[in-house]
Scaffold this active site. Structure first.
Site, mmCIF file in Angstrom:
data_model
loop_
_atom_site.group_PDB
_atom_site.id
_atom_site.type_symbol
_atom_site.label_atom_id
_atom_site.label_comp_id
_atom_site.label_asym_id
_atom_site.label_seq_id
_atom_site.Cartn_x
_atom_site.Cartn_y
_atom_site.Cartn_z
ATOM 1 N N GLU A 1 -2.879 6.890 7.979
ATOM 2 C CA GLU A 1 -3.598 7.860 7.163
ATOM 3 C C GLU A 1 -4.632 8.580 8.017
ATOM 4 O OE1 GLU A 1 -3.657 5.803 2.729
ATOM 5 O OE2 GLU A 1 -5.402 5.625 4.029
ATOM 6 N N HIS B 1 -13.629 -3.494 8.518
ATOM 7 C CA HIS B 1 -12.911 -3.344 7.243
ATOM 8 C C HIS B 1 -13.026 -4.569 6.341
ATOM 9 C CE1 HIS B 1 -11.282 0.229 9.115
ATOM 10 N NE2 HIS B 1 -10.819 -0.507 10.110
ATOM 11 N N LYS C 1 0.818 -1.219 0.000
ATOM 12 C CA LYS C 1 0.000 0.000 0.000
ATOM 13 C C LYS C 1 0.851 1.267 0.000
ATOM 14 C CE LYS C 1 -3.927 -2.136 2.420
ATOM 15 N NZ LYS C 1 -3.299 -3.448 2.683
ATOM 16 N N ARG D 1 -5.266 -8.665 -8.071
ATOM 17 C CA ARG D 1 -5.833 -10.025 -8.138
ATOM 18 C C ARG D 1 -7.319 -9.896 -8.422
ATOM 19 N NH1 ARG D 1 -8.632 -9.902 -3.399
ATOM 20 N NH2 ARG D 1 -7.697 -8.804 -1.628
ATOM 21 N N ARG E 1 -34.318 -56.778 -2.431
ATOM 22 C CA ARG E 1 -34.287 -55.416 -1.892
ATOM 23 C C ARG E 1 -34.663 -54.373 -2.934
ATOM 24 N NH1 ARG E 1 -28.572 -54.046 -0.436
ATOM 25 N NH2 ARG E 1 -28.494 -53.264 -2.582
ATOM 26 N N ASP E 2 -34.129 -54.508 -4.153
ATOM 27 C CA ASP E 2 -34.349 -53.496 -5.182
ATOM 28 C C ASP E 2 -35.405 -53.880 -6.197
ATOM 29 O OD1 ASP E 2 -32.306 -52.183 -3.928
ATOM 30 O OD2 ASP E 2 -30.759 -52.891 -5.297
ATOM 31 N N ALA E 3 -36.019 -55.065 -6.017
ATOM 32 C CA ALA E 3 -37.082 -55.531 -6.914
ATOM 33 C C ALA E 3 -36.612 -55.570 -8.359
ATOM 34 C CB ALA E 3 -38.329 -54.657 -6.766
ATOM 35 N N HIS E 4 -35.407 -56.017 -8.586
ATOM 36 C CA HIS E 4 -34.877 -56.137 -9.949
ATOM 37 C C HIS E 4 -35.524 -57.299 -10.683
ATOM 38 C CE1 HIS E 4 -30.969 -53.907 -8.705
ATOM 39 N NE2 HIS E 4 -31.977 -53.098 -8.939
#
Length: 634
Positions: free
Chosen positions: A287, A322, A203, A378, A631-634
């Site tokens: 300042e 700030h 600065k 930046r 379980r998955d009803a395949h």
């Protein structure tokens, strides 16, 4: 046909260099567009889409006054970065900015490489990237120190064949030594030249450059000071209040406002100590402190080849200690003459140092004029509001400039930059405003985000099940809302805050709601100490999480029964020891579960591997039923 499925002007409206909105890449090409048109050759009204594409190209050419061969370069080619320079970008950062860079990298056809500290191994940014690597073994660095390990980060970039390093913001983004090491390693650096970072990242040096350019600055010390006696001498000459600032870094660290001589000694030592801890350098300067100024910053973009433009200004006056809380683009209620002077002075400083890549010139504005305070070399946290009102992708432009493209090559010039409406950004954090913004930690149990037209979310650590640690910044997500007017953008932001649901950790959302609803904010008249000067903002507003409370009540009722004396309800659940079922074989004899099970298909897999298992299954003549069948009803 556009990627949203809309023909006609949709193409022209998102394809031009100054019309790139949000995260769309401006590098669409006609091969892609023609493919889309072939798959649906006519509109519902029967208009030929191939002809429509041609008309849109002509319209785009007319809007931006581009010669046919050069003006549509970005539409005829794939990503110019991929074609010219880069293939893989290492993102030397974390959280939301790392994810933000990853998205644009993917749009440009680049692979994104993420890095992470051991303590950050569950962070979302590493999973969004194409590759991710731990910076160093556990315990070698602190959680923050890992992201400052310059040599380790560069080693990862080289080992993984990266071409370019993008530092994001914070961490090493303003470190000239790191930029030099990146370039010395043969990698491209997305940012200003190291010499520019040296000149403007400090600065005190930036102030000297501004004075040399004839840009007004706040009265202050001629250079850095390291003795409190020098501070007393300055205050004796210029009076109070004053502000002590760290020469390096930003984010409000190393800053102290001193309103009287009795505060000077302790504030000076605290500012030096904080600056040394945060930036590795305890240098400070002083300042004159302006009373109730606005904080206005100008977004800059340079190509290092003489091309410098601004993308207008942002109002960052709503701050706490700030640190910015809410940002607005463009600045509401800013006098036109002051705006023109700010923009001209920002360009003047950038041109003096032949600025390259994205940066921000910051000013304080009061009733007497404007004063330069610093340059951030930046990209900024709040860059999203500028993107929303200009339609430009700043990260994409950063990468193009790093690849060697000039602004002229990209057809980006000052006269083509225009502002459309307003945008507001709010930072949702895991801080408790009622407790002095103390950061909260824990597990996010519920995370439901807002959405809709004009709502943009840039998230990092905000998702269901996320663990918020004490190691890093408390920001969960940046919410950016845009609208045709400041009031429409404000109301859209209010609706988004109400729609948000986050539980498990404390947040600042109720505070943001009160802030957005304050008369001063509605008028666009906030100043840098507005939050500190307005205690009514801290009147706690509790969110009513009715759905979660109802579920807790019903669960308690089912398990424990009614707790109200005399009320008759269903009895409490029977939580006695569950009965273990008796297992029998095909002959009805009890099975001893303590003995080893007979050999089966699992043994085939373990012994012969997947190939042998698949072969055995194919050779089996009977029907095989797995647990997932039921379980998955395949």
């Amino acid at each position: 046909m556009s990627d949203d499925g809309f023909p006609g002007d949709a193409i022209a409206s998102i394809s031009g260099p100054t019309q790139h909105h949000g995260h769309r890449s401006p590098n669409m090409n006609f091969d892609y567009l023609n493919y889309s048109f072939k798959s649906l050759s006519r509109t519902p009204s029967g208009e030929n889409l191939a002809g429509l594409a041609s008309k849109n190209a002509e319209d785009l050419e007319r809007r931006f006054h581009m010669p046919n061969d050069e003006g549509l370069l970005h539409l005829k080619n794939t990503s110019p970065i991929v074609a010219k320079a880069f293939h893989k970008v290492l993102i030397a950062n974390r959280g939301e900015i790392a994810m933000r860079i990853t998205r644009t990298a993917h749009e440009l056809g680049l692979k994104a490489v993420a890095i992470y500290a051991y303590e950050d191994r569950l962070s979302m940014h590493r999973y969004k990237a194409d590759e991710s690597y731990q910076i160093a073994p556990e315990g070698k660095y602190t959680p923050v120190g890992a992201y400052l390990a310059q040599d380790d980060i560069i080693a990862i970039a080289l080992e993984r064949n990266c071409d370019v390093v993008h530092p994001g913001y914070g961490f090493l983004s303003e470190n000239a030594e790191f930029a030099r090491k990146v370039e010395a390693a043969g990698l491209k650096w997305v940012g200003p030249l190291p010499e520019t970072i040296d000149a403007l990242g400090d600065k005190v040096k930036a102030r000297a450059v501004a004075i040399k350019c004839g840009v007004p600055v706040v009265p202050g010390t001629d250079g850095p000071i390291d003795k409190v006696e020098d501070a007393r001498a300055f205050c004796s000459e210029h009076g109070y209040p004053v502000i002590i600032k760290a020469a390096l870094g930003g984010g409000g660290r190393g800053m102290r406002v001193v309103r009287g001589p009795e505060e000077l000694d302790s504030a000076f030592e605290r500012a030096r100590s904080e600056a040394l801890s945060a930036f590795g350098d305890g240098t400070v300067f002083i300042e004159r402190f302006l009373d109730r100024p606005k904080h206005i910053e100008v977004q800059l973009l340079g190509d290092g080849q003489g091309g410098i433009i601004h993308l207008y200004e942002r109002d960052c006056s709503v701050q706490r200690r700030h640190q910015k809380v809410v940002e607005i683009a463009p600045a509401p209620n800013l006098d036109g003459a002051v705006r023109d002077a700010l923009l001209a002075d920002a360009i003047k400083i950038a041109r003096h140092v032949n600025y390259r890549n994205a940066g921000t010139a910051e000013f304080l504005v009061d009733t007497r004029g404007h004063y330069f305070i610093e340059i951030n070399p930046r990209i900024q946290v709040e860059h999203t509001v500028t993107e929303e009102v200009t339609g430009l992708d700043l990260v994409s432009l950063q990468l193009h400039v790093a690849a060697g493209w000039s602004l002229a090559d990209l057809h980006v010039s000052q006269e083509r930059i225009a502002i459309r409406g307003f945008a507001i950004q709010c930072r949702v954090t895991t801080e408790d405003p009622a407790q002095g913004f103390q950061p909260d930690i824990g597990k996010i149990e519920v995370y439901r985000s807002p959405g809709g037209n004009g709502v943009r979310l840039d998230g990092g650590s905000g998702f269901n099940g996320s663990i918020i640690t004490p190691h890093y910044d408390s920001m969960l997500v940046k919410v950016t809302c845009s609208g045709a007017t400041f009031e429409k953008a404000r109301r859209r932001m209010l609706a988004s805050m109400v729609e948000f649901r986050i539980s498990g950790v404390k947040t600042n959302m109720w505070f943001l709601l009160r802030l957005l609803s304050s008369e001063t904010f509605i008028r666009g008249d906030c100043w840098t100490t507005f939050i500190d000067d307005t205690p009514q903002l801290f009147t706690v507003t509790k969110f009513r999480n009715r759905a979660a409370k109802l579920l807790v009540y019903l669960g308690d009722l089912i398990v424990n029964g009614c707790r109200i004396q005399g009320q008759v309800t269903a009895p409490a659940a029977d939580l006695q020891e569950p009965a273990i079922p008796r297992l029998v074989d095909a002959q009805g004899n009890a099975v001893d579960v303590a003995t080893a099970p007979p050999a089966g298909w699992r043994d085939v897999l373990l012994k012969g591997g997947p190939a042998a298992f698949a072969r055995a299954v194919r050779q089996h003549k009977g029907v095989l039923i797995m647990d997932t069948t039921w379980r998955d009803a395949h």
